[in-house]
Every structure is written in C-alpha cells, then in structure tokens.
Scaffold this motif. Structure first.
Motif, PDB file in Angstrom:
ATOM      1  N   HIS A  13       2.073  -4.424   3.867  1.00  0.00           N
ATOM      2  CA  HIS A  13       3.413  -3.864   3.716  1.00  0.00           C
ATOM      3  C   HIS A  13       3.431  -2.483   4.360  1.00  0.00           C
ATOM      4  CE1 HIS A  13       4.842  -6.672   0.436  1.00  0.00           C
ATOM      5  NE2 HIS A  13       3.538  -6.910   0.444  1.00  0.00           N
ATOM      6  N   ALA A  14       4.567  -2.124   4.930  1.00  0.00           N
ATOM      7  CA  ALA A  14       4.722  -0.743   5.378  1.00  0.00           C
ATOM      8  C   ALA A  14       4.674   0.164   4.150  1.00  0.00           C
ATOM      9  CB  ALA A  14       6.050  -0.578   6.100  1.00  0.00           C
ATOM     10  N   CYS A  15       4.037   1.320   4.292  1.00  0.00           N
ATOM     11  CA  CYS A  15       3.902   2.249   3.159  1.00  0.00           C
ATOM     12  C   CYS A  15       4.548   3.590   3.468  1.00  0.00           C
ATOM     13  CB  CYS A  15       2.424   2.500   2.848  1.00  0.00           C
ATOM     14  SG  CYS A  15       1.496   1.021   2.390  1.00  0.00           S
ATOM     15  N   ILE A  16       5.221   4.127   2.468  1.00  0.00           N
ATOM     16  CA  ILE A  16       5.696   5.510   2.506  1.00  0.00           C
ATOM     17  C   ILE A  16       4.936   6.247   1.413  1.00  0.00           C
ATOM     18  CG2 ILE A  16       7.654   7.058   2.117  1.00  0.00           C
ATOM     19  CD1 ILE A  16       9.493   4.854   3.175  1.00  0.00           C
ATOM     20  N   THR A  17       4.200   7.278   1.783  1.00  0.00           N
ATOM     21  CA  THR A  17       3.471   8.041   0.772  1.00  0.00           C
ATOM     22  C   THR A  17       4.233   9.325   0.461  1.00  0.00           C
ATOM     23  OG1 THR A  17       2.111   9.009   2.535  1.00  0.00           O
ATOM     24  CG2 THR A  17       1.201   7.119   1.356  1.00  0.00           C
ATOM     25  N   ILE A  18       4.218   9.711  -0.800  1.00  0.00           N
ATOM     26  CA  ILE A  18       4.828  10.981  -1.222  1.00  0.00           C
ATOM     27  C   ILE A  18       3.745  11.780  -1.940  1.00  0.00           C
ATOM     28  CG2 ILE A  18       6.674  12.110  -2.504  1.00  0.00           C
ATOM     29  CD1 ILE A  18       8.313   9.565  -2.326  1.00  0.00           C
ATOM     30  N   GLY A  26      -4.599   0.636   5.077  1.00  0.00           N
ATOM     31  CA  GLY A  26      -3.157   0.466   4.951  1.00  0.00           C
ATOM     32  C   GLY A  26      -2.403   1.147   6.072  1.00  0.00           C
ATOM     33  N   ARG A  27      -1.125   0.833   6.143  1.00  0.00           N
ATOM     34  CA  ARG A  27      -0.280   1.343   7.218  1.00  0.00           C
ATOM     35  C   ARG A  27       0.707   2.364   6.653  1.00  0.00           C
ATOM     36  NH1 ARG A  27       2.930  -3.203   9.205  1.00  0.00           N
ATOM     37  NH2 ARG A  27       2.935  -3.910   7.061  1.00  0.00           N
ATOM     38  N   VAL A  28       0.437   3.645   6.921  1.00  0.00           N
ATOM     39  CA  VAL A  28       1.359   4.695   6.477  1.00  0.00           C
ATOM     40  C   VAL A  28       2.439   4.870   7.539  1.00  0.00           C
ATOM     41  CG1 VAL A  28       1.625   7.106   5.812  1.00  0.00           C
ATOM     42  CG2 VAL A  28      -0.455   5.862   5.170  1.00  0.00           C
ATOM     43  N   ALA A  29       3.616   4.351   7.243  1.00  0.00           N
ATOM     44  CA  ALA A  29       4.716   4.452   8.202  1.00  0.00           C
ATOM     45  C   ALA A  29       5.399   5.809   8.100  1.00  0.00           C
ATOM     46  CB  ALA A  29       5.729   3.341   7.948  1.00  0.00           C
ATOM     47  N   LEU A  71       6.272  -0.257   0.410  1.00  0.00           N
ATOM     48  CA  LEU A  71       5.583   0.341  -0.730  1.00  0.00           C
ATOM     49  C   LEU A  71       5.755   1.860  -0.693  1.00  0.00           C
ATOM     50  CD1 LEU A  71       2.269  -1.719  -0.860  1.00  0.00           C
ATOM     51  CD2 LEU A  71       4.249  -1.889  -2.377  1.00  0.00           C
ATOM     52  N   VAL A  72       6.317   2.409  -1.745  1.00  0.00           N
ATOM     53  CA  VAL A  72       6.455   3.855  -1.874  1.00  0.00           C
ATOM     54  C   VAL A  72       5.389   4.303  -2.876  1.00  0.00           C
ATOM     55  CG1 VAL A  72       8.003   5.766  -2.422  1.00  0.00           C
ATOM     56  CG2 VAL A  72       8.926   3.652  -1.437  1.00  0.00           C
ATOM     57  N   ILE A  73       4.449   5.108  -2.401  1.00  0.00           N
ATOM     58  CA  ILE A  73       3.268   5.412  -3.211  1.00  0.00           C
ATOM     59  C   ILE A  73       3.153   6.918  -3.425  1.00  0.00           C
ATOM     60  CG2 ILE A  73       0.773   5.150  -3.389  1.00  0.00           C
ATOM     61  CD1 ILE A  73       1.019   2.789  -1.415  1.00  0.00           C
TER      62      ILE A  73
END
Ligand code: SF4
Length: 142
Positions: A64-69, A86-89, A11-13
């Motif tokens: 889901h693994a998450c990528i935050t921007i 959540g899991r911020v990878a 997940l790209v958030i």
C-alpha cells in the motif's frame, strides 16, 4: 514526485512519540484522516508492529502507498516504513509544520489547545488530500 495509486487504501502511519505534543499531534491528525476526512481511502496501523517485524504489517506497507506523520526530524515512522521495504509516498513532519505558526502554543503531550488543533487540522487536510490523489493513482509531491 511519487506515483502510486491502485484504489487500495493508503496507510497513514503516525510515529509513536509519547511525552511530546508533537507526537500527540501526529496521532490526532492521523485519526482525523482515517476517521473523518478520508475513511474510505485510508487506513492506519500501529508503528510498533513494523518495528518488531510483524509479518502482516510488513506486507501491508509493501503493498500500500504510505503517508507517514512524524513528530520531529528523527522521522521514526518514515524510517521504519522504509527499513521494512515499504513505500513512503509522502512524509510529513509536525515540527516543520510549526514554521507557519510561530509563537503557537499547541498544548502538551496529553491535550491540545486551539492552536494545537489548528495545526493538527492543517496536517490532516494535507494528508487527506494526498491520500485521495494516491488512491486515484495520481502523483503527489513527497
Ligand atoms: S519522530 Fe520524533 S516524536 Fe516521533 S517517535 Fe520519533 S523521536 Fe519521538
């Protein structure tokens, strides 16, 4: 180093920064990843759903693994993913990416210039690369 990975979409958030070019860059970078660079390996969601505690959104960031921007150091996307378990990878901040582009004129809250798109593409490439590694079960540097 964070190890996630399981073949599930990452997940790209992006944050929901409105009225700042940094927020626009975070959203455009996300769309580049999910629509063009890694559509099979990524997905996105509306941050507002997490903020209001939507059950499906909360379950998604927990599974889901998450990528935050995030647009700036307030890190609204990163913090909201974490607050909901959540899991911020990987956590990316647009403002920090400007350090390599001193003097850049990125545009405004509604339109990016060539400088703005250059920075946006760099952020998207970083996120897509890390998403591919997470999708494959590899480690990324947070
Ligand atoms: S991270 Fe910064 S730009 Fe993004 S929503 Fe929060 S305050 Fe706004």
């Amino acid at each position: 180093m964070t190890k996630e990975g399981n073949g599930k979409p990452v997940l790209v958030i992006p944050c929901s920064g409105i009225g700042k070019v940094h927020g626009l860059i975070s959203r455009e970078a996300t769309y580049l990843v999910t629509d063009e660079l890694a559509p099979e390996k990524t997905d996105t969601m509306c941050l507002a759903l997490l903020v209001k505690g939507d059950g499906e959104a909360v379950a998604a960031v927990r599974n889901h693994a998450c990528i935050t921007i995030d647009g700036c150091a307030k890190a609204c996307a990163e913090k909201n993913v974490q607050m909901t378990g959540g899991r911020v990878a990987k956590a990316i901040q647009v403002a920090a990416c400007f350090k390599n582009h001193r003097g850049a004129q990125p545009g405004n809250a509604s339109a990016l210039t060539d400088d703005g798109w250059t920075i946006t593409r760099e952020i998207a490439a970083l996120a897509a690369s890390d998403a591919a590694r997470l999708f494959a079960g590899e480690e990324v540097t947070r």
